[in-house]
Write a protein that holds these residues in place. Sequence first.
Motif, short mmCIF file in Angstrom:
data_model
loop_
_atom_site.label_atom_id
_atom_site.label_comp_id
_atom_site.label_asym_id
_atom_site.label_seq_id
_atom_site.Cartn_x
_atom_site.Cartn_y
_atom_site.Cartn_z
N THR A 94 -6.19 -7.65 -2.67
CA THR A 94 -5.88 -6.52 -3.67
C THR A 94 -6.98 -5.60 -3.82
O THR A 94 -8.00 -5.83 -3.57
CB THR A 94 -5.44 -7.49 -4.86
OG1 THR A 94 -6.44 -8.10 -5.30
CG2 THR A 94 -4.10 -8.32 -4.66
N ARG A 122 -2.89 -7.49 -10.56
CA ARG A 122 -1.66 -7.29 -10.22
C ARG A 122 -0.87 -8.65 -10.72
O ARG A 122 -1.25 -9.38 -9.56
CB ARG A 122 -1.55 -6.86 -8.85
CG ARG A 122 -2.00 -5.38 -8.59
CD ARG A 122 -2.73 -5.14 -7.27
NE ARG A 122 -3.16 -3.73 -7.23
CZ ARG A 122 -4.13 -3.09 -8.05
NH1 ARG A 122 -4.79 -3.87 -8.72
NH2 ARG A 122 -4.21 -1.90 -7.60
N ASN A 141 -4.53 -11.75 -1.65
CA ASN A 141 -3.34 -11.82 -1.92
C ASN A 141 -2.50 -12.88 -1.16
O ASN A 141 -2.93 -13.78 -0.41
CB ASN A 141 -2.33 -10.77 -1.79
CG ASN A 141 -2.50 -10.00 -0.39
OD1 ASN A 141 -2.62 -10.78 0.40
ND2 ASN A 141 -2.20 -8.83 -0.13
#
Length: 253
Positions: free
Chosen positions: A219, A224, A234
């Motif tokens: 990321t 997020r 991620n």
Amino acid sequence: MGSSFAAGPGIKPQLDKAASRSGRNYPHLVAEALDLDLTDVTYSGATTANILSEPQGDAPAQVDAVGPDTELVTVTVGGNDLDYIGIFLRGSTMNTLARPVGLFSKRLGNRIMARVSYLREQAEYDAVADRLVEIVNRIRASAPRSRILLVDYLTVAGPTTRPRLDVPLNEEQLPSVVMMAEGLAQAFANAAARSGAELVAASAASLDHGVGSAEPWTTGFGFRPGGGVGYHPNEAGMAAVADLVIQQLRTAD
């Protein structure tokens, strides 16, 4: 065992809030794919000392989880010894703060950005390699028949990464961050060569999957929801590392 790049902060489901440990991190994905019984002691923020001897929160040293019946151990740790991602985050924060300040005073904006140093001495990388070797030796002492995989860190910013909104470092700072990543990867390679542990070079496999790439495995700056913490793996990254580990296990069988 390992730090946040193994634990998976921000990736759902989070099984342990204190450790920021995901049920979809690469250890869980490997165990699921190969039908293995998993003991996951990964803990975000861990250093090599937390693997070897120092408790982290209520969690004992991670190596204590290894016993004579342990058959496989994966290790991803060392970045926090160098404050690798911490420096990346602080630099990005300072640059973000400096940008509006620089509109009124370029000198003050530059002073804000200069508050973060990106340099590390070779001795610091060597110390990480030494501690990784010590970790391997400790694991072998407790589990002589176990396979030990040193799994290094996914690429966040690679040689082709350029400044962007989610990587708010400038053209002078980015190469220094890349140098830190390369130094950490070399520490893993050196430790594997010296200890006889197997190396899973996630860093090399992910060079084309840094932030801003067509298929990022990490990321960018910031948080997020559901996609991980800034400058961390991620879901796609965790799946990719799991595939690399599985490939290593099957190739070397």
